[in-house]
Design a protein around this motif. Structure first.
Motif, PDB file in Angstrom:
ATOM      1  N   PRO A  33       0.615  -1.422  -0.282  1.00 18.43           N
ATOM      2  CA  PRO A  33      -0.121  -0.169   0.059  1.00 18.43           C
ATOM      3  C   PRO A  33       1.246   0.985  -0.474  1.00 18.43           C
ATOM      4  CG  PRO A  33      -0.127  -0.452   2.163  1.00 18.43           C
ATOM      5  CD  PRO A  33       0.866  -1.543   1.258  1.00 18.43           C
ATOM      6  N   PHE A  34       0.685   2.540  -0.694  1.00 22.66           N
ATOM      7  CA  PHE A  34       1.353   3.293   0.003  1.00 22.66           C
ATOM      8  C   PHE A  34       0.172   4.563  -0.075  1.00 22.66           C
ATOM      9  CE2 PHE A  34       2.729   7.098  -2.609  1.00 22.66           C
ATOM     10  CZ  PHE A  34       3.693   7.683  -2.716  1.00 22.66           C
ATOM     11  N   VAL A  35       1.041   5.197   0.951  1.00 23.18           N
ATOM     12  CA  VAL A  35       0.110   6.433   1.509  1.00 23.18           C
ATOM     13  C   VAL A  35       0.403   7.786   0.531  1.00 23.18           C
ATOM     14  CG1 VAL A  35       0.008   7.087   3.824  1.00 23.18           C
ATOM     15  CG2 VAL A  35       0.380   5.315   3.675  1.00 23.18           C
ATOM     16  N   VAL A  36      -0.565   8.266   1.179  1.00 28.57           N
ATOM     17  CA  VAL A  36      -0.551  10.009   0.320  1.00 28.57           C
ATOM     18  C   VAL A  36      -1.856  10.815   1.420  1.00 28.57           C
ATOM     19  CG1 VAL A  36      -1.537  11.405  -1.627  1.00 28.57           C
ATOM     20  CG2 VAL A  36      -1.002   8.909  -2.478  1.00 28.57           C
TER      21      VAL A  36
ATOM     22  N   GLY B 263       4.642   3.024   7.446  1.00 31.57           N
ATOM     23  CA  GLY B 263       5.329   2.428   5.837  1.00 31.57           C
ATOM     24  C   GLY B 263       5.659   3.491   4.744  1.00 31.57           C
ATOM     25  N   LEU B 264       5.055   3.446   3.721  1.00 31.89           N
ATOM     26  CA  LEU B 264       5.459   4.437   2.922  1.00 31.89           C
ATOM     27  C   LEU B 264       4.365   4.727   1.945  1.00 31.89           C
ATOM     28  CD1 LEU B 264       6.499   0.829   2.655  1.00 31.89           C
ATOM     29  CD2 LEU B 264       7.741   2.032   0.595  1.00 31.89           C
ATOM     30  N   GLY B 265       5.081   6.197   1.611  1.00 25.75           N
ATOM     31  CA  GLY B 265       3.726   7.424   1.239  1.00 25.75           C
ATOM     32  C   GLY B 265       4.742   8.884   0.562  1.00 25.75           C
ATOM     33  N   ILE B 266       3.986   9.373   0.815  1.00 26.60           N
ATOM     34  CA  ILE B 266       4.393  10.898   0.333  1.00 26.60           C
ATOM     35  C   ILE B 266       3.457  11.963   0.691  1.00 26.60           C
ATOM     36  CG2 ILE B 266       2.470  11.130  -1.918  1.00 26.60           C
ATOM     37  CD1 ILE B 266       4.772  12.574  -3.441  1.00 26.60           C
TER      38      ILE B 266
ATOM     39  N   TYR C 258       5.650  21.946   0.917  1.00 28.62           N
ATOM     40  CA  TYR C 258       6.486  20.840   1.124  1.00 28.62           C
ATOM     41  C   TYR C 258       6.315  19.681   0.872  1.00 28.62           C
ATOM     42  CZ  TYR C 258       9.341  25.511   2.330  1.00 28.62           C
ATOM     43  OH  TYR C 258       9.412  26.410   2.699  1.00 28.62           O
ATOM     44  N   SER C 259       6.846  19.234  -0.107  1.00 29.69           N
ATOM     45  CA  SER C 259       6.280  17.866  -0.417  1.00 29.69           C
ATOM     46  C   SER C 259       7.778  16.840   0.030  1.00 29.69           C
ATOM     47  CB  SER C 259       5.577  17.336  -1.835  1.00 29.69           C
ATOM     48  OG  SER C 259       5.163  18.255  -1.927  1.00 29.69           O
ATOM     49  N   TYR C 260       7.297  15.481   0.091  1.00 29.33           N
ATOM     50  CA  TYR C 260       8.202  14.601   0.744  1.00 29.33           C
ATOM     51  C   TYR C 260       7.917  13.122   0.846  1.00 29.33           C
ATOM     52  CZ  TYR C 260      10.271  18.615   3.786  1.00 29.33           C
ATOM     53  OH  TYR C 260      10.962  19.237   4.274  1.00 29.33           O
ATOM     54  N   LEU C 261       9.104  12.519   0.012  1.00 25.05           N
ATOM     55  CA  LEU C 261       9.032  10.510  -0.097  1.00 25.05           C
ATOM     56  C   LEU C 261       9.039  10.072   1.265  1.00 25.05           C
ATOM     57  CD1 LEU C 261      10.116   9.515  -2.776  1.00 25.05           C
ATOM     58  CD2 LEU C 261       7.741   9.937  -2.529  1.00 25.05           C
ATOM     59  N   TYR C 262       8.798   9.178   1.744  1.00 25.04           N
ATOM     60  CA  TYR C 262       8.548   9.030   3.266  1.00 25.04           C
ATOM     61  C   TYR C 262       9.117   7.284   3.403  1.00 25.04           C
ATOM     62  CZ  TYR C 262       3.291   8.549   4.719  1.00 25.04           C
ATOM     63  OH  TYR C 262       2.863   8.780   4.807  1.00 25.04           O
TER      64      TYR C 262
ATOM     65  N   LEU D 252       5.503  16.103  -8.020  1.00 27.70           N
ATOM     66  CA  LEU D 252       5.823  14.552  -7.681  1.00 27.70           C
ATOM     67  C   LEU D 252       3.740  14.075  -6.597  1.00 27.70           C
ATOM     68  CD1 LEU D 252       7.278  12.439  -8.721  1.00 27.70           C
ATOM     69  CD2 LEU D 252       7.717  12.282  -6.705  1.00 27.70           C
ATOM     70  N   PHE D 253       3.797  15.038  -6.220  1.00 28.73           N
ATOM     71  CA  PHE D 253       2.558  14.868  -5.202  1.00 28.73           C
ATOM     72  C   PHE D 253       1.186  15.163  -6.150  1.00 28.73           C
ATOM     73  CE2 PHE D 253      -1.143  16.028  -2.102  1.00 28.73           C
ATOM     74  CZ  PHE D 253      -0.685  14.879  -0.992  1.00 28.73           C
ATOM     75  N   PRO D 254       1.198  13.496  -6.308  1.00 31.07           N
ATOM     76  CA  PRO D 254      -0.579  13.958  -7.272  1.00 31.07           C
ATOM     77  C   PRO D 254      -1.545  14.115  -6.860  1.00 31.07           C
ATOM     78  CG  PRO D 254       0.039  12.025  -5.248  1.00 31.07           C
ATOM     79  CD  PRO D 254       0.743  12.326  -5.522  1.00 31.07           C
ATOM     80  N   ALA D 255      -2.528  14.371  -8.080  1.00 31.28           N
ATOM     81  CA  ALA D 255      -3.614  15.710  -7.658  1.00 31.28           C
ATOM     82  C   ALA D 255      -4.542  15.052  -7.081  1.00 31.28           C
ATOM     83  CB  ALA D 255      -4.124  15.656  -9.158  1.00 31.28           C
TER      84      ALA D 255
END
Length: 278
Positions: free
Chosen positions: A74-77, A178-181, A191-195, A242-245
């Motif tokens: 799963p990917f978190v937004v 987990g994994l997300g943006i 500001y945007s970050y991957l984590y 990179l952050f999705p709409a």
């Protein structure tokens, strides 16, 4: 004189038969028209060999280390506004091969140590990741019991389990799992970050007791704190584009997919080796 004449006559008598016996010159036979050679029969082309199939994971024989890769893709937004009313959170199912990547990095860290990937039923970790509210939850005991059930009769000497982890956004009480943006702020002031937060747990193959990790030492804790004073190693700043709409758009975003896979690889390659150096 008479004697000389007799000798000459005798010599001529002997030469005459010899000349008569000289074989005639050989007459060349007329040239024969060469018969054109038949073209060599073409050999049937060998069929191309089928591409090699990827090696299957060993499921028989002695098992040194059983690997359970359980990030489950799963990917978190996540959007974090100025107040809690501006927060948004979504878990998006993706097919980015994150658990396959986890196993590949564990295998790379293990070197020559034989590994076996342990399969598990879909949904096996659902209650672990989304437990019922409880004041006295023991997540270590839950994980131990869960691995015991999944392992069955695999009989590995120990098990390495990689799960989604949890952290905290620096300067806030906002958890990151987990994994997300994430995008923090409003408008152009954001500001945007991957984590990437993953946990590595090693369990004894007989008792399923969780072993102490290599980072649980005074030296390890101090190093972790020092690293995070400079920059949180679980976060990677990225361009806001990179952050999705919308959250669901992330599933088809190949740039986002490749970026999170690259970041996950970086984190695993730093986290895993100490577990195999013990």
């Amino acid at each position: 004189m008479v004697r000389i004449a007799v000798s000459v006559v005798a010599l001529l008598t002997l030469l005459a038969p010899a000349a008569a016996q000289t074989p005639p010159a050989t007459t060349a036979l007329p040239a024969q028209t060469a018969t054109p050679a038949k073209p060599a029969a073409k050999k049937a082309a060998k069929p191309k060999a089928a591409p090699a199939k990827p090696a299957e994971q060993t499921t028989a024989g002695p098992c040194g280390i059983g690997v359970i890769a359980a990030t489950q893709d799963p990917f978190v937004v996540e959007k974090i506004g100025l107040t809690v009313f501006g927060n948004e959170y979504a878990e998006v199912p993706v097919s980015w091969g994150l658990d396959d990547l986890v196993f590949a990095r564990v295998r790379a860290a293990a070197g020559a140590t034989p590994l076996r990937r342990i399969a598990y039923a879909k949904g096996a970790f659902d209650t672990y990741y989304h437990p019922k509210p409880s004041l006295f939850r023991n997540d270590r005991e839950e994980l131990s019991n869960l691995v015991r059930q999944i392992a069955g009769n695999a009989g590995c000497e120990r098990y390495v389990v990689v799960t989604r982890g949890e952290g905290m956004l620096p300067g806030t009480n906002q958890p990151l799992r987990g994994l997300g943006i994430l995008n923090r702020g409003v408008g152009i002031i954001s500001y945007s970050y991957l984590y990437v937060y993953v946990g590595v747990t090693v369990l004894d193959g007989q008792t399923f007791e969780i072993k102490k990790g290599p980072g649980v030492t005074l030296e390890g804790v101090m190093k972790h704190m020092a690293d995070n004073l400079v920059q949180d190693e679980h976060l990677r700043k990225v361009d806001n584009s990179l952050f999705p709409a919308t959250a669901v758009d992330s599933a088809s975003n190949t740039t986002l997919r490749d970026s999170i896979r690259d970041f996950l690889t970086e984190r695993l390659d730093k986290t895993l080796p100490p577990y195999f150096a013990q």
